[in-house]
Motif scaffolding. Sequence first.
Motif, mmCIF file in Angstrom:
data_model
loop_
_atom_site.group_PDB
_atom_site.id
_atom_site.type_symbol
_atom_site.label_atom_id
_atom_site.label_comp_id
_atom_site.label_asym_id
_atom_site.label_seq_id
_atom_site.Cartn_x
_atom_site.Cartn_y
_atom_site.Cartn_z
ATOM 1 N N GLU A 188 0.799 -1.215 0.000
ATOM 2 C CA GLU A 188 0.000 0.000 0.000
ATOM 3 C C GLU A 188 0.844 1.284 0.000
ATOM 4 O O GLU A 188 0.509 2.252 -0.688
ATOM 5 N N ASP A 189 1.946 1.308 0.760
ATOM 6 C CA ASP A 189 2.742 2.536 0.827
ATOM 7 C C ASP A 189 3.346 2.888 -0.533
ATOM 8 O O ASP A 189 3.389 4.058 -0.933
ATOM 9 N N LYS A 190 3.770 1.847 -1.270
ATOM 10 C CA LYS A 190 4.343 2.086 -2.607
ATOM 11 C C LYS A 190 3.246 2.459 -3.604
ATOM 12 O O LYS A 190 3.482 3.237 -4.539
ATOM 13 N N LEU A 191 2.058 1.921 -3.421
ATOM 14 C CA LEU A 191 0.942 2.286 -4.295
ATOM 15 C C LEU A 191 0.592 3.764 -4.134
ATOM 16 O O LEU A 191 0.343 4.470 -5.114
ATOM 17 N N ILE A 192 0.588 4.230 -2.894
ATOM 18 C CA ILE A 192 0.281 5.642 -2.635
ATOM 19 C C ILE A 192 1.369 6.546 -3.224
ATOM 20 O O ILE A 192 1.088 7.607 -3.808
ATOM 21 N N ALA A 193 2.622 6.099 -3.105
ATOM 22 C CA ALA A 193 3.730 6.871 -3.688
ATOM 23 C C ALA A 193 3.614 6.922 -5.208
ATOM 24 O O ALA A 193 3.878 7.965 -5.834
ATOM 25 N N LEU A 194 3.197 5.800 -5.823
ATOM 26 C CA LEU A 194 3.005 5.766 -7.277
ATOM 27 C C LEU A 194 1.869 6.703 -7.686
ATOM 28 O O LEU A 194 1.965 7.396 -8.720
ATOM 29 N N ALA A 195 0.800 6.711 -6.903
ATOM 30 C CA ALA A 195 -0.332 7.589 -7.207
ATOM 31 C C ALA A 195 0.123 9.046 -7.223
ATOM 32 O O ALA A 195 -0.220 9.816 -8.131
ATOM 33 N N GLY B 221 0.203 11.570 -10.382
ATOM 34 C CA GLY B 221 -0.857 12.566 -10.291
ATOM 35 C C GLY B 221 -2.240 11.946 -10.218
ATOM 36 O O GLY B 221 -3.221 12.518 -10.718
ATOM 37 N N LEU B 222 -2.339 10.762 -9.598
ATOM 38 C CA LEU B 222 -3.620 10.046 -9.494
ATOM 39 C C LEU B 222 -4.178 10.152 -8.078
ATOM 40 O O LEU B 222 -3.448 10.379 -7.114
ATOM 41 N N ASP B 223 -5.480 9.943 -7.988
ATOM 42 C CA ASP B 223 -6.118 9.841 -6.677
ATOM 43 C C ASP B 223 -5.690 8.508 -6.055
ATOM 44 O O ASP B 223 -5.807 7.454 -6.688
ATOM 45 N N SER B 224 -5.167 8.543 -4.816
ATOM 46 C CA SER B 224 -4.655 7.317 -4.189
ATOM 47 C C SER B 224 -5.757 6.270 -4.039
ATOM 48 O O SER B 224 -5.503 5.067 -4.119
ATOM 49 N N LYS B 225 -7.009 6.706 -3.837
ATOM 50 C CA LYS B 225 -8.120 5.763 -3.688
ATOM 51 C C LYS B 225 -8.305 4.939 -4.962
ATOM 52 O O LYS B 225 -8.533 3.736 -4.913
ATOM 53 N N GLU B 226 -8.178 5.604 -6.116
ATOM 54 C CA GLU B 226 -8.357 4.896 -7.387
ATOM 55 C C GLU B 226 -7.286 3.832 -7.603
ATOM 56 O O GLU B 226 -7.578 2.695 -7.960
#
Length: 263
Positions: A44-51, A55-60
């Motif tokens: 999850e932490d890397k997904l949020i960093a990728l978002a 420039g994406l919404d972290s929820k998406e």
Amino acid sequence: MKETFGEFLLRVRGRRTRKEVAEQAAISAEYLRQIEHQGKIPKEDKLIALAKALGLDSKEILTRALRERNQEAARTILSIEPRFPQMRKVLLSKLAGPETGVVVEDLQGLALGPHERSAILFWGCVFFMDKESLDEKEARLRAKEEIGAREFVEERLAGYVVRYLVSWQVDPETGIQSHFTEEPRINKLLRLVGEYLGHLSGAEKHQRDDAAEAFSELLNEPEFVSLYRNLKKYASLNDRDKLDIRAWWKLVNRMVEEKLDPS
């Protein structure tokens, strides 16, 4: 064909280089390549960093990633071969009641689920009471011997269940199963087996609780604690020490019995 999580990232990244996005997300370019092309799903932490980097919404991005992770888990579950595929098919086809999801969940990822195992033992008892005129106790012992054999369960028992079982259900609170048939003779056997296994289950639980309480009391006795510690290294002892340990455990068995039944 549905877009994978990796393909989604690749599309969103567009003309930006992999190295640029990876640096902003504090991951390696190789790791990002594995995500995009090899189906790797980061934490999850890397997904949020990728978002943030894209420039994406972290929820998406979290939703898409977790959906794919769950789909992968589902594929893994479906790839597990049941120990008794024909019997499982029969039991699932006859499953009824408001809590069918409990049993289906019980089977997920397991070759033989607990509710499934109980149903097979239940019908094994009925089978031997019917076919060999055994009493409940004898039928249970016979069933426990036979239900490990694939041929017996898949051919003889599955066919018997198909013939007589109309429906069955599980109480999610207690785990107690109810089986229904339209044949009066089999219905009587179902009732006898249900009463016997229910009584046995209650008696065994009471016995386990009593033994656990007695064992806890014994842990306060230094002599017992010393023996208990020795048991943990039993495999490394020489033959003479093993004989001593076994003799001690016979004594412990008597100590437990005395605590369970002081008379």
